[in-house]
Write a protein that holds these residues in place. Structure first.
Motif, short mmCIF file in Angstrom:
data_model
loop_
_atom_site.label_atom_id
_atom_site.label_comp_id
_atom_site.label_asym_id
_atom_site.label_seq_id
_atom_site.Cartn_x
_atom_site.Cartn_y
_atom_site.Cartn_z
N LEU A 1 -2.39 15.45 168.75
CA LEU A 1 -1.23 16.07 167.88
C LEU A 1 -0.86 15.25 166.71
O LEU A 1 -0.88 13.88 166.73
CB LEU A 1 0.02 16.23 168.54
CG LEU A 1 -0.07 17.33 169.88
CD1 LEU A 1 1.36 17.51 170.30
CD2 LEU A 1 -0.65 18.48 169.44
N GLY A 2 -0.50 16.14 165.61
CA GLY A 2 0.08 15.23 164.40
C GLY A 2 -1.12 14.72 163.52
O GLY A 2 -2.05 14.57 163.79
N ALA A 3 -0.21 13.96 162.44
CA ALA A 3 -1.17 13.35 161.50
C ALA A 3 -1.52 11.97 161.99
O ALA A 3 -1.26 10.96 161.60
CB ALA A 3 -0.32 13.12 160.28
N GLN A 4 -2.25 11.83 163.18
CA GLN A 4 -2.72 10.47 163.47
C GLN A 4 -3.72 9.74 162.63
O GLN A 4 -4.31 10.53 161.75
CB GLN A 4 -3.34 10.83 164.97
CG GLN A 4 -2.56 11.36 166.00
CD GLN A 4 -1.55 10.52 166.48
OE1 GLN A 4 -1.73 9.41 166.39
NE2 GLN A 4 -0.45 11.34 167.03
N PRO A 5 -3.73 8.58 162.91
CA PRO A 5 -4.58 7.81 161.89
C PRO A 5 -6.20 8.02 162.33
O PRO A 5 -6.54 8.49 163.24
CB PRO A 5 -4.18 6.41 162.27
CG PRO A 5 -3.49 6.52 163.47
CD PRO A 5 -3.00 7.62 163.63
N PHE A 6 -6.91 7.78 161.23
CA PHE A 6 -8.50 8.14 161.47
C PHE A 6 -8.82 7.45 162.84
O PHE A 6 -9.75 8.05 163.47
CB PHE A 6 -9.25 7.49 160.25
CG PHE A 6 -10.65 7.46 160.33
CD1 PHE A 6 -11.49 8.50 160.31
CD2 PHE A 6 -11.23 6.07 160.62
CE1 PHE A 6 -12.77 8.42 160.71
CE2 PHE A 6 -12.64 6.19 160.79
CZ PHE A 6 -13.24 7.38 160.86
N GLU A 7 -8.41 6.34 163.08
CA GLU A 7 -8.85 5.50 164.17
C GLU A 7 -8.84 6.25 165.62
O GLU A 7 -9.71 6.37 166.28
CB GLU A 7 -8.38 4.22 164.73
CG GLU A 7 -8.61 3.28 163.53
CD GLU A 7 -7.82 3.36 162.33
OE1 GLU A 7 -8.45 2.65 161.14
OE2 GLU A 7 -7.13 4.27 162.03
N ALA A 8 -7.70 7.35 165.73
CA ALA A 8 -7.63 8.20 166.82
C ALA A 8 -8.79 9.20 166.89
O ALA A 8 -9.15 9.53 168.24
CB ALA A 8 -6.06 8.83 166.65
N PHE A 9 -9.08 9.70 165.68
CA PHE A 9 -9.99 10.78 165.60
C PHE A 9 -11.57 10.34 165.94
O PHE A 9 -12.19 10.87 166.48
CB PHE A 9 -9.84 11.55 164.39
CG PHE A 9 -8.88 12.41 164.10
CD1 PHE A 9 -8.88 13.78 164.52
CD2 PHE A 9 -7.70 11.96 163.63
CE1 PHE A 9 -7.55 14.45 164.68
CE2 PHE A 9 -6.56 12.77 163.41
CZ PHE A 9 -6.52 13.99 163.85
N GLU A 10 -11.50 8.90 165.38
CA GLU A 10 -12.99 8.19 165.65
C GLU A 10 -13.26 8.17 167.01
O GLU A 10 -14.21 8.30 167.39
CB GLU A 10 -12.92 7.02 164.66
CG GLU A 10 -14.34 6.25 164.74
CD GLU A 10 -13.96 5.04 164.08
OE1 GLU A 10 -14.99 4.61 163.17
OE2 GLU A 10 -12.98 4.32 163.99
N ALA A 11 -12.26 7.65 167.57
CA ALA A 11 -12.17 7.29 169.19
C ALA A 11 -12.60 8.58 170.06
O ALA A 11 -13.70 8.48 170.64
CB ALA A 11 -11.09 6.65 169.59
#
Length: 265
Positions: A232-242
């Protein structure tokens, strides 16, 4: 992240058996990130907190029926004008979003460009879902996005629409402004664009996307699903990368109904 102001019920469709479970997952994560009406610079959860919430803090195993239902949300349609990446990519990121949502814009400007490496190497497919929640201008912008997609210019329109933060319901997405955005995005036939915007097919597409989102418990924008993991939300790139790296390791062979040679525009 921005929240809905409507409590409208939606039909659950084919994911009815999984809706309650995924709603619990998503709403648990929402408690970490939700800032109704806030600016996109407001604090959001850390990547570690997001991953923990999405996967269950106690290491709980996702029920197989829920996993299958979430994976089935990826449409993998070759000629989907509002998707990019190979239809047989092992990882699909679905984005439920509103063109007036400031956090959606933050993701578009700051994070999506960093994800393109995964699209380009065949790992990731991104599928957009219209989830307009802020009124008439949100719906008008969703219709415009649909119309741009009919001419293969959705992502160009997406980039223009999210190129800067715009004041919500201020006329920024009025018809003349949407036509200007379409022109800037390189939509070749503006007469067709206007007709597609007004079409029943546009509204049917928006309704389908919204029904899908409400059916799995989406209540705010942006909400993402990376295979089976909600973010949820505008998480940093690292959250999506993981999430992408984890999904890539555990993904099975996707089921596609068409040849996997088309990428989004």
């Amino acid at each position: 992240m921005s929240s809905t102001t409507s409590g409208r019920g939606r039909t659950r469709g084919t994911v009815v058996a999984a809706a309650v479970l995924v709603a619990v997952v998503i709403l648990g994560l929402a408690s970490l990130t939700a800032t109704p009406g806030g600016s996109p610079s407001a604090p959001v959860a850390t990547p570690s907190a997001s991953a923990s919430s999405a996967n269950g803090s106690a290491g709980t195993q996702m029920p197989p029926e829920l996993e299958r239902a979430l994976l089935a949300l990826a449409r993998r349609v070759v000629d989907d004008g509002s998707a990019m990446g190979r239809v047989d990519a092992p990882v699909v990121l679905i984005e439920y979003a509103d063109f007036q949502c400031p956090y959606c814009g933050k993701f578009a400007r700051d994070t999506k460009p960093q994800l393109m490496k995964y699209v380009e190497d065949g790992t990731l497919r991104i599928e957009w879902r219209n989830f307009p929640i802020f009124g008439e201008e949100s719906t008008a912008a969703a219709r415009a996005g649909y119309a741009a997609a009919q001419q293969g210019r959705f992502w160009e329109f997406y980039n223009v629409a999210f190129s800067k933060e715009r004041t919500r319901n201020s006329g920024a997405f009025a018809p003349d402004k949407l036509e200007k955005m379409a022109r800037e995005a390189g939509v070749p036939d503006l007469d067709r664009f206007r007709a597609d915007m007004k079409s029943k097919a546009a509204q049917d597409s928006i309704d389908r996307d919204s029904e899908e989102g409400y059916g799995i418990g989406v209540t705010s924008t942006p909400t993402f699903l990376v295979n089976t993991q909600p973010i949820l939300g505008a998480q940093p790139f690292e959250a999506f990368e993981a999430a992408i790296e984890k999904a890539r390791l555990t993904a099975g062979k996707p089921r596609v109904t068409s040849s996997p040679e088309v990428t989004g525009k």
